[in-house]
Scaffold this motif. Structure first.
Motif, PDB file in Angstrom:
ATOM      1  N   UNK A   1      -7.391  10.864  12.154  1.00  0.00           N
ATOM      2  CA  UNK A   1      -8.080  10.053  11.152  1.00  0.00           C
ATOM      3  C   UNK A   1      -8.618   8.746  11.715  1.00  0.00           C
ATOM      4  N   UNK A   2      -8.512   8.563  13.021  1.00  0.00           N
ATOM      5  CA  UNK A   2      -9.043   7.349  13.648  1.00  0.00           C
ATOM      6  C   UNK A   2     -10.545   7.490  13.878  1.00  0.00           C
TER       7      UNK A   2
ATOM      8  N   UNK B   1      -2.568  11.024  12.529  1.00  0.00           N
ATOM      9  CA  UNK B   1      -2.695  12.389  12.016  1.00  0.00           C
ATOM     10  C   UNK B   1      -1.788  12.571  10.803  1.00  0.00           C
ATOM     11  N   UNK B   2      -2.346  13.007   9.691  1.00  0.00           N
ATOM     12  CA  UNK B   2      -1.556  13.265   8.492  1.00  0.00           C
ATOM     13  C   UNK B   2      -0.804  14.581   8.639  1.00  0.00           C
ATOM     14  N   UNK B   3       0.496  14.523   8.335  1.00  0.00           N
ATOM     15  CA  UNK B   3       1.316  15.723   8.390  1.00  0.00           C
ATOM     16  C   UNK B   3       1.403  16.406   7.049  1.00  0.00           C
ATOM     17  N   UNK B   4       2.044  17.564   7.032  1.00  0.00           N
ATOM     18  CA  UNK B   4       2.191  18.321   5.785  1.00  0.00           C
ATOM     19  C   UNK B   4       3.034  17.564   4.762  1.00  0.00           C
TER      20      UNK B   4
ATOM     21  N   UNK C   1       0.836  -1.194   0.000  1.00  0.00           N
ATOM     22  CA  UNK C   1       0.000   0.000   0.000  1.00  0.00           C
ATOM     23  C   UNK C   1       0.874   1.248   0.000  1.00  0.00           C
ATOM     24  N   UNK C   2       0.477   2.283  -0.745  1.00  0.00           N
ATOM     25  CA  UNK C   2       1.348   3.451  -0.944  1.00  0.00           C
ATOM     26  C   UNK C   2       1.462   4.383   0.252  1.00  0.00           C
ATOM     27  N   UNK C   3       0.643   4.222   1.268  1.00  0.00           N
ATOM     28  CA  UNK C   3       0.690   5.143   2.401  1.00  0.00           C
ATOM     29  C   UNK C   3       1.975   5.034   3.201  1.00  0.00           C
ATOM     30  N   UNK C   4       2.251   6.045   4.013  1.00  0.00           N
ATOM     31  CA  UNK C   4       3.427   6.058   4.878  1.00  0.00           C
ATOM     32  C   UNK C   4       2.977   6.338   6.300  1.00  0.00           C
ATOM     33  N   UNK C   5       3.120   5.342   7.172  1.00  0.00           N
ATOM     34  CA  UNK C   5       2.714   5.467   8.566  1.00  0.00           C
ATOM     35  C   UNK C   5       3.949   5.372   9.440  1.00  0.00           C
ATOM     36  N   UNK C   6       4.065   6.234  10.440  1.00  0.00           N
ATOM     37  CA  UNK C   6       5.247   6.216  11.301  1.00  0.00           C
ATOM     38  C   UNK C   6       4.866   6.610  12.717  1.00  0.00           C
ATOM     39  N   UNK C   7       5.792   6.377  13.634  1.00  0.00           N
ATOM     40  CA  UNK C   7       5.580   6.733  15.043  1.00  0.00           C
ATOM     41  C   UNK C   7       6.930   7.040  15.672  1.00  0.00           C
TER      42      UNK C   7
ATOM     43  N   UNK D   1       2.725  14.458   4.153  1.00  0.00           N
ATOM     44  CA  UNK D   1       1.941  13.328   3.651  1.00  0.00           C
ATOM     45  C   UNK D   1       2.020  12.091   4.513  1.00  0.00           C
ATOM     46  N   UNK D   2       2.987  12.031   5.432  1.00  0.00           N
ATOM     47  CA  UNK D   2       3.091  10.877   6.320  1.00  0.00           C
ATOM     48  C   UNK D   2       1.999  10.922   7.390  1.00  0.00           C
ATOM     49  N   UNK D   3       1.563   9.746   7.821  1.00  0.00           N
ATOM     50  CA  UNK D   3       0.571   9.654   8.888  1.00  0.00           C
ATOM     51  C   UNK D   3       1.304   9.343  10.184  1.00  0.00           C
ATOM     52  N   UNK D   4       1.239  10.274  11.124  1.00  0.00           N
ATOM     53  CA  UNK D   4       1.911  10.116  12.411  1.00  0.00           C
ATOM     54  C   UNK D   4       0.975   9.391  13.373  1.00  0.00           C
ATOM     55  N   UNK D   5       1.425   8.238  13.884  1.00  0.00           N
ATOM     56  CA  UNK D   5       0.583   7.387  14.722  1.00  0.00           C
ATOM     57  C   UNK D   5       1.024   7.488  16.182  1.00  0.00           C
ATOM     58  N   UNK D   6       0.064   7.725  17.039  1.00  0.00           N
ATOM     59  CA  UNK D   6       0.300   7.787  18.484  1.00  0.00           C
ATOM     60  C   UNK D   6      -0.476   6.658  19.147  1.00  0.00           C
ATOM     61  N   UNK D   7       0.173   5.872  19.974  1.00  0.00           N
ATOM     62  CA  UNK D   7      -0.443   4.657  20.517  1.00  0.00           C
ATOM     63  C   UNK D   7      -1.397   4.942  21.663  1.00  0.00           C
TER      64      UNK D   7
END
Length: 470
Positions: free
Chosen positions: A318-319, A329-332, A235-241, A334-340
């Motif tokens: 986005x949850x 949360x999508x950042x400027x 999948x093309x998305x980028x998720x990080x934490x 384009x990455x989605x920043x994930x908080x647990x």
């Protein structure tokens, strides 16, 4: 060396047996009566009978991969294997624990090993992950092994690499121990525990162990990769934490366009460095200090929204799931920043952390679930078994002073309707003299002890196990 052990429960009687895996490493070490096969954290010493020049030259002999499969029992096509993270597995007889044959992954697909934590479909299809290393760098590979009826042979025939994912740094790929799987996706976690391939390749020449080539680099974030397990599409998305280290995933499932991923996480990746023989041989305050400094793992939940594109708003959570406080949360950029979200209540830290998580796998892996079980670590007087309710965050504990239980194995009641209808099996050991190891049986719902079967021989602490009904 890998010691296979087994409890058989039948007709109200429990019997115990153990047998060393007859691996090449074990046989070579036994023949020489010393360590001649290097392991992950153990460097084989040169033969003291050789000349100084001969001992020097032995450093330049190729580093032979160990086949000491000491981590887990795994299933492929209905056959039982023991596995670590190396290129080879051993097929074993689950009744007698006899070593049958050695199977080399690279004879079937282009990988340099596979994890000891595959995932299983109900039809027998098995998914795993393995790295491949070559002159053009390395890659993470998703592996699919078909069930017995669709294959041509009874080993790994028909195995294929579903897709390859390039590391963010090809010279220093990330270490991983397990991965997540939902109904439709594989979730791979690229974490900042790095494998320095040059250091690993040259470890023997430098007189170092393989572990010397592994470093914790928290200046890098942790990234999540999502793969369609039916098509192999990444999948093309980028998720990080924020950086974290995870050895074991608990479960993963899909809901409302999201993947929910539950993991046991450490904020520091320094734990491996503490498990040295020098530290383990300490006593008194020295051992207390080592034990207190080991980073603890805690259960956490991440939510990965799958449908993120250029029209997705920036800065918005986005949850959409009301039952979890995890954020995405999508950042400027384009990455989605994930908080647990913590899957435990306040004060749980007093338990000391949780690892070796297990669920009612057959019915709830890849599906929304409520309960998981694990080992609580952190008490010098003994460890514990823990049952966690992910909806209420409540937990139950079994603990006995001076006792150290192994990974809990969930065995469901046949035809049960309740998720936690079954028993928990755990092998409990004690370092105290005149104290036997025993197989502990708990009611999985109430966590009350139903019985124990004591073993009159020394039993070492183990990693992972499996229940087989016959």
């Amino acid at each position: 060396m890998a010691l296979l052990h087994q409890f058989q429960l039948a007709h109200g009687t429990v019997t115990y047996r153990s047998r060393f895996l007859q691996s090449s490493s074990y046989l070579r070490n036994s023949q020489h009566n010393r360590i001649v096969a290097s392991e992950f954290g153990t460097l084989a010493m040169p033969d003291p009978c050789k000349s100084i020049f001969g001992r020097f030259l032995s450093r330049f002999e190729p580093l032979q991969p160990s086949d000491n499969c000491s981590v887990n029992y795994v299933l492929y096509k209905g056959d039982y294997y023991v596995s670590s993270e190396n290129i080879c597995m051993h097929k074993v007889d689950p009744e007698t624990l006899e070593t049958k044959e050695k199977v080399d992954w690279s004879k079937f697909i282009a990988v340099n090993g596979a994890t000891a934590h595959p995932h299983y479909e109900s039809d027998g299809t098995t998914y795993n992950m393995g790295n491949s290393y070559g002159k053009h760098g390395s890659s993470y590979n998703i592996i699919r092994v078909p069930p017995q009826e669709s294959a041509h042979g009874n080993t790994l025939e028909g195995a294929k690499v579903l897709c390859s994912i390039p590391p963010r740094d090809r010279a220093k790929p990330s270490y991983y121990h397990s991965f997540g799987m939902t109904e439709n996706y594989i979730i791979f976690i690229e974490q900042p525990l790095k494998l320095n391939l040059l250091k690993i390749i040259t470890s023997k020449i430098r007189g170092k162990t393989i572990y010397d080539g592994i470093t914790w680099e928290p200046q890098h974030n942790t990234y999540f990769h999502v793969v369609n397990k039916h098509t192999g599409e990444v999948l093309p998305g980028s998720w990080c934490s924020e950086p974290f280290l995870s050895f074991h995933q608990i479960n993963a499932f899909e809901e409302r366009g999201c993947v929910v991923l539950d993991l046991c996480c450490q904020d520091q990746g320094s734990s491996l460095a503490l498990y040295t023989l020098q530290n383990m041989r300490r006593s008194g305050e020295g051992l207390d200090q080592v034990y207190a400094s080991i980073p603890r793992a805690f259960p956490r939940r991440f939510v990965l929204p799958l449908h993120v594109d250029s029209d997705t708003p920036v800065g918005k959570n986005l949850n959409p799931l009301p039952y979890t406080q995890a954020k995405a949360v999508k950042g400027a950029d384009g990455k989605v920043w994930c908080t647990h979200e913590n899957l435990h209540p306040e004060g749980f830290e007093e338990v000391g952390g949780l690892e070796f998580p297990q669920i009612n796998y057959a019915r709830y892996n890849g599906r929304r679930y409520r309960y998981f079980y694990g080992c609580g670590f952190g008490h010098l007087v003994g460890d514990s078994l823990i049952k966690v309710d992910v909806e209420t965050k409540n937990f139950k504990i079994w603990q006995e002073e001076g006792s150290y239980p192994s990974e809990p194995v969930f065995v469901p009641v046949p035809n049960a309707t309740a998720e936690d209808s079954g028993v928990i099996l755990s092998v409990v050991v004690s370092p105290a003299e005149n104290q036997s190891a025993f197989l502990l049986v708990l009611d999985a719902e109430t966590f009350r002890e139903l019985g124990r079967a004591e073993v009159g021989v020394p039993v070492p602490y183990g990693f992972h196990g499996i229940f087989a009904a016959h």
